[in-house]
Write a protein that holds these residues in place. Structure first.
Motif, PDB file in Angstrom:
ATOM      1  N   PHE A 109       0.829  -1.067  -0.055  1.00 58.69           N
ATOM      2  CA  PHE A 109      -0.101  -0.007  -0.141  1.00 58.69           C
ATOM      3  C   PHE A 109       0.749   1.052  -0.119  1.00 58.69           C
ATOM      4  CE2 PHE A 109       0.733  -0.525   4.544  1.00 58.69           C
ATOM      5  CZ  PHE A 109       1.001   0.936   4.866  1.00 58.69           C
ATOM      6  N   LYS A 110       2.080   1.135   0.750  1.00 58.18           N
ATOM      7  CA  LYS A 110       3.007   2.580   0.599  1.00 58.18           C
ATOM      8  C   LYS A 110       3.423   2.554  -0.736  1.00 58.18           C
ATOM      9  CE  LYS A 110       5.557   0.614   3.946  1.00 58.18           C
ATOM     10  NZ  LYS A 110       6.586   0.491   4.829  1.00 58.18           N
ATOM     11  N   GLU A 111       3.822   1.745  -1.465  1.00 59.64           N
ATOM     12  CA  GLU A 111       4.176   2.092  -2.762  1.00 59.64           C
ATOM     13  C   GLU A 111       3.123   2.549  -3.488  1.00 59.64           C
ATOM     14  OE1 GLU A 111       7.725  -1.463  -3.209  1.00 59.64           O
ATOM     15  OE2 GLU A 111       5.764  -2.060  -3.220  1.00 59.64           O
ATOM     16  N   GLU A 144      -8.000  -1.503   0.331  1.00 61.46           N
ATOM     17  CA  GLU A 144      -8.152  -2.944   0.498  1.00 61.46           C
ATOM     18  C   GLU A 144      -6.679  -3.486   0.811  1.00 61.46           C
ATOM     19  OE1 GLU A 144     -10.235  -4.383  -2.914  1.00 61.46           O
ATOM     20  OE2 GLU A 144     -12.086  -3.101  -2.349  1.00 61.46           O
ATOM     21  N   ARG A 145      -5.570  -3.076   0.005  1.00 60.00           N
ATOM     22  CA  ARG A 145      -4.394  -3.660   0.207  1.00 60.00           C
ATOM     23  C   ARG A 145      -3.934  -3.084   1.625  1.00 60.00           C
ATOM     24  NH1 ARG A 145      -0.650  -6.339  -2.743  1.00 60.00           N
ATOM     25  NH2 ARG A 145      -2.551  -7.018  -3.714  1.00 60.00           N
ATOM     26  N   LEU A 146      -4.215  -2.114   2.240  1.00 60.21           N
ATOM     27  CA  LEU A 146      -4.062  -1.535   3.201  1.00 60.21           C
ATOM     28  C   LEU A 146      -4.541  -2.062   4.433  1.00 60.21           C
ATOM     29  CD1 LEU A 146      -3.565   2.302   4.579  1.00 60.21           C
ATOM     30  CD2 LEU A 146      -5.121   0.879   5.750  1.00 60.21           C
ATOM     31  N   ILE A 147      -5.682  -2.601   4.296  1.00 62.17           N
ATOM     32  CA  ILE A 147      -6.359  -3.451   5.289  1.00 62.17           C
ATOM     33  C   ILE A 147      -5.694  -4.684   5.559  1.00 62.17           C
ATOM     34  CG2 ILE A 147      -8.504  -4.604   5.565  1.00 62.17           C
ATOM     35  CD1 ILE A 147     -10.099  -2.662   4.247  1.00 62.17           C
ATOM     36  N   GLN A 148      -5.201  -5.316   4.518  1.00 59.51           N
ATOM     37  CA  GLN A 148      -4.455  -6.597   4.514  1.00 59.51           C
ATOM     38  C   GLN A 148      -3.211  -6.374   4.946  1.00 59.51           C
ATOM     39  OE1 GLN A 148      -3.759  -9.694   1.087  1.00 59.51           O
ATOM     40  NE2 GLN A 148      -1.835  -8.368   0.970  1.00 59.51           N
ATOM     41  N   ASP A 149      -2.439  -5.362   4.775  1.00 59.43           N
ATOM     42  CA  ASP A 149      -0.844  -5.315   5.012  1.00 59.43           C
ATOM     43  C   ASP A 149      -0.962  -4.623   6.445  1.00 59.43           C
ATOM     44  OD1 ASP A 149      -0.311  -6.246   2.809  1.00 59.43           O
ATOM     45  OD2 ASP A 149       0.610  -4.618   1.698  1.00 59.43           O
ATOM     46  N   LEU A 150      -1.654  -3.602   6.679  1.00 60.99           N
ATOM     47  CA  LEU A 150      -1.540  -2.594   7.967  1.00 60.99           C
ATOM     48  C   LEU A 150      -2.626  -2.856   8.969  1.00 60.99           C
ATOM     49  CD1 LEU A 150       0.242  -0.398   9.132  1.00 60.99           C
ATOM     50  CD2 LEU A 150      -1.342   1.279   7.928  1.00 60.99           C
ATOM     51  N   LEU A 159      -6.124   8.974   3.167  1.00 60.37           N
ATOM     52  CA  LEU A 159      -5.530   7.628   3.225  1.00 60.37           C
ATOM     53  C   LEU A 159      -4.169   7.575   4.185  1.00 60.37           C
ATOM     54  CD1 LEU A 159      -6.183   4.671   2.897  1.00 60.37           C
ATOM     55  CD2 LEU A 159      -5.208   4.779   0.803  1.00 60.37           C
ATOM     56  N   ALA A 160      -3.139   8.130   3.225  1.00 61.52           N
ATOM     57  CA  ALA A 160      -2.024   8.563   4.226  1.00 61.52           C
ATOM     58  C   ALA A 160      -1.875   8.639   5.606  1.00 61.52           C
ATOM     59  CB  ALA A 160      -0.949   9.368   3.323  1.00 61.52           C
ATOM     60  N   ALA A 161      -2.758   9.728   6.107  1.00 61.45           N
ATOM     61  CA  ALA A 161      -2.971   9.970   7.407  1.00 61.45           C
ATOM     62  C   ALA A 161      -3.357   8.971   8.097  1.00 61.45           C
ATOM     63  CB  ALA A 161      -3.858  11.308   7.423  1.00 61.45           C
ATOM     64  N   GLN A 168      -0.725   6.485   8.845  1.00 57.56           N
ATOM     65  CA  GLN A 168       0.150   6.941   9.741  1.00 57.56           C
ATOM     66  C   GLN A 168      -0.532   6.818  11.439  1.00 57.56           C
ATOM     67  OE1 GLN A 168       3.371   8.088   9.775  1.00 57.56           O
ATOM     68  NE2 GLN A 168       3.044   7.786  11.994  1.00 57.56           N
ATOM     69  N   SER A 169      -1.887   7.127  11.444  1.00 55.28           N
ATOM     70  CA  SER A 169      -2.643   6.805  12.642  1.00 55.28           C
ATOM     71  C   SER A 169      -2.492   5.472  13.089  1.00 55.28           C
ATOM     72  CB  SER A 169      -4.165   7.338  12.493  1.00 55.28           C
ATOM     73  OG  SER A 169      -4.886   7.018  13.510  1.00 55.28           O
ATOM     74  N   ILE A 170      -2.638   4.608  12.122  1.00 56.46           N
ATOM     75  CA  ILE A 170      -2.737   2.963  12.553  1.00 56.46           C
ATOM     76  C   ILE A 170      -0.990   2.858  13.126  1.00 56.46           C
ATOM     77  CG2 ILE A 170      -2.888   0.865  11.835  1.00 56.46           C
ATOM     78  CD1 ILE A 170      -5.094   1.782   9.784  1.00 56.46           C
ATOM     79  N   ARG A 171      -0.321   3.279  12.613  1.00 57.22           N
ATOM     80  CA  ARG A 171       1.008   2.954  12.725  1.00 57.22           C
ATOM     81  C   ARG A 171       1.467   3.543  14.136  1.00 57.22           C
ATOM     82  NH1 ARG A 171       2.595   5.215   7.559  1.00 57.22           N
ATOM     83  NH2 ARG A 171       2.869   3.607   5.891  1.00 57.22           N
TER      84      ARG A 171
END
Length: 244
Positions: free
Chosen positions: A104-106, A146-152, A221-223, A226-229
């Motif tokens: 998702f970052k890429e 959807e990839r962010l949900i999987q990865d992060l 989405l980027a924010a 970062q919130s999840i991290r």
């Protein structure tokens, strides 16, 4: 007995007795192997990569994922490239993986680059071609969510190419409040309302979002990421007895 398995096994056996550390090249080494033999080959190639240069060409993205998992687990230095067509010519070398296999970052980086190009020339009244380009960007944004949900969000516990679940990552899956959940739902719905996968009401004649709105949604989405991290890091500190 599978001839491909015999050939790969014989080569690796000869390599073990060769007494040299020269580089080796494999072209689709698991093209006709079952998943068990594929895993054995992946482990052996990563083991060899610790002491020699190993180059692997493959069309099998599941095998590539297994190789990448093992390389990261062992801390083995590696690089991934993919080949693509450019016009009528094949064989263009590109760094990293194709879009469908990127993190998702890429993907967010790619979306930001595309959005900046659109914003430079986005008109008050986009034509059909420009509207189609915007719908494509929102399709890619939805896939990125959807990839962010999987990865992060689920911290890589379940990855769709794997036939196993990374149970050890469960401890770092953080809880979410209503704000986080509603933001994911809002962004996902915004994408679904725009993408070509749905047939919108022709009576409404609703315009596509502007390039500025696309930029705002990518930034949101980027924010969120970062919130999840941040929550994950705070949980780690709390577990170690530090200040959350």
């Amino acid at each position: 007995m599978n001839p491909q398995a015999i050939a790969v096994g014989a080569f690796l056996a000869e390599l073990a007795t060769g007494g040299h550390s020269g580089g080796i090249v494999f072209d689709d080494p698991v093209s006709s192997l079952d998943h068990i033999r594929r895993q054995h080959v992946a482990r052996r190639l990563v083991k060899e990569a610790a002491k020699r240069q190993v180059i692997v060409f493959t069309h099998d993205t599941t095998f590539l994922g297994e190789l990448n998992d093992l390389l990261e687990q062992h801390g083995t230095e590696h690089a991934i490239h993919h080949l693509s067509w450019e016009g009528a010519h094949s064989g263009k070398v590109n760094a990293g993986l194709p879009w469908h296999h990127q993190t998702f970052k890429e993907r967010i980086d790619k979306l930001e680059q595309a959005q900046k190009k659109l914003e430079k020339s986005w008109p008050p009244y986009p034509d059909e071609q420009q509207s189609a380009a915007m719908r494509t960007q929102y399709s890619m944004l939805r896939a990125t969510i959807e990839r962010l949900i999987q990865d992060l969000v689920f911290n890589g516990v379940v990855v769709r190419y794997r036939d196993w679940i990374k149970v050890g990552n469960l401890g770092e899956v953080v809880s979410f409040d209503d704000t986080d959940c509603k933001e994911i739902e809002r962004l996902h719905k915004a994408c679904c309302d725009v993408t070509e996968a749905h047939d919108p009401s022709s009576g409404k004649n609703a315009p596509v979002p502007t390039a500025q709105q696309l930029g705002a949604d990518i930034a949101a989405l980027a924010a969120l990421a970062q919130s999840i991290r941040s929550k994950r890091e705070a949980k780690k500190k709390a577990a170690k007895g530090g200040t959350p």
